[in-house]
Design an enzyme around this catalytic site. Sequence first.
Site, PDB file in Angstrom:
ATOM      1  N   HIS A   4       0.795  -1.223   0.000  1.00  0.00           N
ATOM      2  CA  HIS A   4       0.000   0.000   0.000  1.00  0.00           C
ATOM      3  C   HIS A   4       0.829   1.275   0.000  1.00  0.00           C
ATOM      4  O   HIS A   4       0.281   2.365  -0.158  1.00  0.00           O
ATOM      5  CB  HIS A   4      -0.924   0.003   1.223  1.00  0.00           C
ATOM      6  CG  HIS A   4      -1.638  -1.298   1.421  1.00  0.00           C
ATOM      7  ND1 HIS A   4      -1.225  -2.230   2.352  1.00  0.00           N
ATOM      8  CD2 HIS A   4      -2.702  -1.833   0.783  1.00  0.00           C
ATOM      9  CE1 HIS A   4      -2.025  -3.284   2.296  1.00  0.00           C
ATOM     10  NE2 HIS A   4      -2.925  -3.077   1.352  1.00  0.00           N
ATOM     11  N   ARG A  87      -2.960  12.412  13.725  1.00  0.00           N
ATOM     12  CA  ARG A  87      -4.103  12.508  12.823  1.00  0.00           C
ATOM     13  C   ARG A  87      -4.656  13.919  12.900  1.00  0.00           C
ATOM     14  O   ARG A  87      -4.885  14.458  13.983  1.00  0.00           O
ATOM     15  CB  ARG A  87      -5.184  11.497  13.200  1.00  0.00           C
ATOM     16  CG  ARG A  87      -6.515  11.805  12.547  1.00  0.00           C
ATOM     17  CD  ARG A  87      -7.553  10.713  12.637  1.00  0.00           C
ATOM     18  NE  ARG A  87      -8.893  11.260  12.706  1.00  0.00           N
ATOM     19  CZ  ARG A  87      -9.516  11.915  11.741  1.00  0.00           C
ATOM     20  NH1 ARG A  87      -8.897  12.143  10.586  1.00  0.00           N
ATOM     21  NH2 ARG A  87     -10.742  12.377  11.904  1.00  0.00           N
ATOM     22  N   VAL A  88      -4.863  14.532  11.747  1.00  0.00           N
ATOM     23  CA  VAL A  88      -5.459  15.867  11.669  1.00  0.00           C
ATOM     24  C   VAL A  88      -6.665  15.774  10.739  1.00  0.00           C
ATOM     25  O   VAL A  88      -6.539  15.371   9.584  1.00  0.00           O
ATOM     26  CB  VAL A  88      -4.444  16.917  11.157  1.00  0.00           C
ATOM     27  CG1 VAL A  88      -3.445  17.273  12.238  1.00  0.00           C
ATOM     28  CG2 VAL A  88      -3.708  16.435   9.918  1.00  0.00           C
ATOM     29  N   GLY A  89      -7.829  16.109  11.255  1.00  0.00           N
ATOM     30  CA  GLY A  89      -9.014  15.952  10.426  1.00  0.00           C
ATOM     31  C   GLY A  89     -10.198  16.730  10.945  1.00  0.00           C
ATOM     32  O   GLY A  89     -10.078  17.550  11.856  1.00  0.00           O
ATOM     33  N   SER A  90     -11.341  16.446  10.376  1.00  0.00           N
ATOM     34  CA  SER A  90     -12.578  17.103  10.785  1.00  0.00           C
ATOM     35  C   SER A  90     -13.408  16.142  11.621  1.00  0.00           C
ATOM     36  O   SER A  90     -13.191  14.929  11.615  1.00  0.00           O
ATOM     37  CB  SER A  90     -13.365  17.565   9.558  1.00  0.00           C
ATOM     38  OG  SER A  90     -13.666  16.459   8.720  1.00  0.00           O
ATOM     39  N   GLU A 181     -11.687   7.526  13.035  1.00  0.00           N
ATOM     40  CA  GLU A 181     -10.352   6.921  12.961  1.00  0.00           C
ATOM     41  C   GLU A 181      -9.540   6.876  14.252  1.00  0.00           C
ATOM     42  O   GLU A 181      -8.686   5.994  14.408  1.00  0.00           O
ATOM     43  CB  GLU A 181      -9.516   7.654  11.899  1.00  0.00           C
ATOM     44  CG  GLU A 181      -9.966   7.460  10.480  1.00  0.00           C
ATOM     45  CD  GLU A 181     -11.017   8.460  10.027  1.00  0.00           C
ATOM     46  OE1 GLU A 181     -11.691   8.203   9.028  1.00  0.00           O
ATOM     47  OE2 GLU A 181     -11.164   9.507  10.700  1.00  0.00           O
ATOM     48  N   ASP A 204     -19.027  20.304  11.533  1.00  0.00           N
ATOM     49  CA  ASP A 204     -20.493  20.337  11.504  1.00  0.00           C
ATOM     50  C   ASP A 204     -21.052  19.930  12.860  1.00  0.00           C
ATOM     51  O   ASP A 204     -20.433  19.169  13.604  1.00  0.00           O
ATOM     52  CB  ASP A 204     -21.032  19.412  10.410  1.00  0.00           C
ATOM     53  CG  ASP A 204     -20.598  17.978  10.596  1.00  0.00           C
ATOM     54  OD1 ASP A 204     -21.406  17.182  11.081  1.00  0.00           O
ATOM     55  OD2 ASP A 204     -19.440  17.655  10.259  1.00  0.00           O
TER      56      ASP A 204
END
EC number: 2.4.2.1
Length: 238
Positions: A4, A87-90, A181, A204
């Site tokens: 991967h 981890r960087v996210g929404s 995640e 949101d």
Amino acid sequence: MTPHINAPEGAFADVVLMPGDPLRAKYIAETFLQDVVEVTNVRNMLGFTGTYKGRKISIMGHGMGIPSCSIYAKELITEYGVKKIIRVGSCGTVRMDVKVRDVIIGLGACTDSKVNRIRFKDNDFAAIADFDMAQAAVQAAKAKGKAVRVGNLFSADLFYTPDVEMFDVMEKYGILGVEMEAAGIYGVAAEYGAKALTICTVSDHIRTHEQTTAEERQLTFNDMIEIALDSVLIGDAQ
């Protein structure tokens, strides 16, 4: 190389920031890093290595959900020697005292996924962030004058959940953000002796249905990325 990740040995830094979206990984690399090199692109899951204020750092997407992020996190740790994953996210939120655009540092992550029970002999595993990494992120936010929330996330297996009553349970238990995640990444890091942290921006509100615009997401996302990157430098100095 792995099935991967097609990066050569030594291509990744010891610290990797991981957004879900590979195009967001590209944006982070091109916007915040210098001397950027694309190091992997299998399945268009892009990965990059560059420097931030002279410090070598890598950025790579992890896809959506615990199965996807767990594959990439495991291979980065065991095949490329990565020591820390951020981890960087929404995320969404169900609490009325948590607002859209707030930045959340996930000190722990509850989940309805069974992956950590599978690896932990069907016992409950406390999926938590590395304390020093979380503390460094709080310090980085304070240095920028940015308020952050620190506490529990909920990593859901279903994006379109039929169990809306669970939102009430999450609110009762003080869950700050809902994403897909963090619990998996924390489990993988624990299993293979690495360290991990999740930082999310609330995009949101599940209760009020308020959402950020694309422009607003980018602005608050930038704050989160700078907190994550600066936290690496703070961690190095500790």
